[in-house]
Design an enzyme around this catalytic site. Sequence first.
Site: not given
Ligand SMILES: *Cc1c(COP(=O)(O)O)cnc(C)c1O
Length: 833
Positions: A379, A570-571, A576, A678, A682
């Site tokens: 990952h 996101k985190r 990022k 991911t 979404k």
């Molecule tokens: C999808 C998701 C992530 C991953 O987000 P990225 O933008 O791909 O880092 C992290 N936290 C939650 C709660 C999510 O639903």
Amino acid sequence: MVWYQDGSTLRRPALNTSVAAAAPATAEVSALRDLILRKLTYTLGKAASEARDRDWFMATALAVRDHVVDRFLAQMRDRPAASGKTVYYLSLEFLIGRLLRENISNLGLTEELRAALAELGVTLDQARLAEPDAALGNGGLGRLAACFLESMSSLGIPAFGYGIRYDHGLFRQIIREGWQQEYPEDWLTFGNPWEFARPEIRHRIGFGGEVATENGHDGEPRHRWHPGETVDAVAYDTPVVGWRGKQVNHLRLWRARAPDPMRLDAFNRGDHLGALAEQVRAEAISKVLYPSDDSPAGQELRLRQEYFFTSAALQDLLRRHLRAEPSVANLADHVAIQLNDTHPAIAVAELMRLLVDEHELPWAEAWRITCAALSYTNHTLLPEALETWPVPLMERLLPRHMQIIYRINAEHLDAVRAAHPGDDRLLASVSLIGEDHGRRVRMGQLAFVGSHKVNGVSALHTDLMRQTVFHDLNGLFPGRIVNKTNGVSFRRWLMQCNPGLTALLVDALGPRVLDAPEALAELRALAGDAVFQGRFAAVKRANKEALALRIREQIGVRVDPGALFDVQIKRIHEYKRQLLNVLQTVALYEAMRAQPMRDWTPVVKVFSGKAAPGYHRAKLIIKLACDVARVVNRDPSVRGLLKVAFLPNYNVSAAEVIVPAADLSEQISTAGMEASGTGNMKLALNGALTIGTLDGATVEMAEHIGCEHLFLFGLSAAEVAERRANGWRGETAVAASDCLGEVLDAIGGGVFSPDDHGRYRPLVDSLTAEDWFMVAADFDSYLAAQTRAALLYRDPQAWRREAVLNTAGMGWFSSDRSIAEYAGEIWNVPVAP
Ligand SMILES: *Cc1c(COP(=O)(O)O)cnc(C)c1O
């Protein structure tokens, strides 16, 4: 066709849940209503007149659970038919979120349940929102595991997810005066109605102690590990319901318990704490999730967690295997074990120990089985995130495993030496033991050598794996590395979180779009259709109004639902680049103040995400976003045309509200650093346009959607590597930019931190110096992309067309597609048609 059986009735769910919304059959509604009432009364011991939302949720969940028990038990009872193979997905994290809506939607019970609750005077949302958000994960890696489990059930693949039942999941984030504070999360306080406790399913997990060597009956030496300490792993099972309720798989989470509840002798002597010490030490293992997503904790407790759940999982699947088969010799014909990152990589040594020491298989045969059964998903390429454990710690905690790792390494290096005599650099690079910072076991190398397939999570990431971390191992084992680009569950991330869009899609494309996401491509023909655009936009507008309401309720900021909703969720991590987004926000703010008469596009900047508690830089970036928000939101001279909202406590439930409401999706990582992402999937699926770098799976999204339909900008991964190699300095970018210098002066000089002028100096200085994350380097290009987005938004028809085309291009990013690829190319299990 019979879909499922509950009690004596064979029934078939309505075509779809919330969408096709045929009026539910009254007999079923009454039955469900009565069942809920019985659960409330006889299981929870509450009168309906006294029940709170939480009680209604509990009673409802218990009633829904009854509907899956038969198929759940069938999984345990019946051997998987076609292949006889079961997939075991080992993951230290499962970021599940709430389950009520997912389960009723997948069972086709939504409308029945809504009606049943209405008869009891309760709304579905009242019950639904009372469910705690199960946050047994940090972010993308854990959410991937949850989507994958749901997809395996939906595709009819018999599977178990194995992990830890943490008492406390990811911390609750509170923002106080702009600073993140962490509070323990408490999802189990009122009980978990989805799970079945299995106190009888229990495995002994050892730590420490000694290894004794005896002569076996065949004259070969036999090793027996005598652990100095043991902990019991106790199973808790949660049903994982697939789409249309086909298959119900197991999420089996382990809780740590001391074999003896206390030392009665010590207690009777009056040593009350000492009497419980062992229990406390044992139970610490499943107490709390480590809150760091991209750097290894490096602590002994973490290694104990990793070995604990891995050993429990392997013992469990061996026991299951031996119930049906005469020996472990054909294990690999019946099990496929997927390691989600290196956290369960100790499985390589543990499976060898179980096969050789406990089941007395010859080493070579055990090794063949181990490699055939195991596969590993990588990952991250960040060197600081690759797990290694000090040899002395491993020798103390897992002495037998250390011996096994030495032997695996010796045979591995012998083979390398034979093929490449005299190549010491190669030996050092592929060894399972690293010598760089003291002797350490490299878990990535261990997982690689002990697996038959190793996969990356996007095409770019897999290429970079072959070029960087696993370059030499890839040369030794050509073909072992494969790509499996991530996906997301369209049930959760479209049908459940965006019922309005789902209904529109069903109306436009027919109900088969619910089962065949590739049908989304047919939307392309409608992208220019004004009527369809209008309906698409109306759905987005309603979702934005819901988010606007939430923003106001959560942080008291009023936003205009007509503005461009620009979302980064996101985190919080330097790679990022939330900082890049904040810099552009400041640039826009300054421009709006300098030219108030210009016709600005109204923008709402939405940020949400947690920082690892020890990651000070990330916490400072949150503080900066909040400081900028405070100044901008109050400034009358921008006339509400720019609003900034940092929403606290990002989690799956928050994402389910924000994702459907986004216009613009920020996927702006430094190229080469985001393995897949991911969140990007979404958001695009829900009709957001992406502003992003060519990184992770965004590259493939651009291919599927058409790169002219994304706002792409910035350096490529190769260009980033090239600049870093040539001593790049951010001041070069500042000198070349019309406004970056001003933005940095404002932030660095304390415009947003009048209480502490120097607060952001170090942040700004890092951008003019090495600029490791290429924030300064990409700034102008990002600004230009933002300007393109703001301009396009002024032309509603053009924007809507692009939004439709984004949704249309996302069919491939279903986690069903990812899982079908794993099934075919890694696990060798068939997928039900
Ligand atoms: C999808 C998701 C992530 C991953 O987000 P990225 O933008 O791909 O880092 C992290 N936290 C939650 C709660 C999510 O639903």
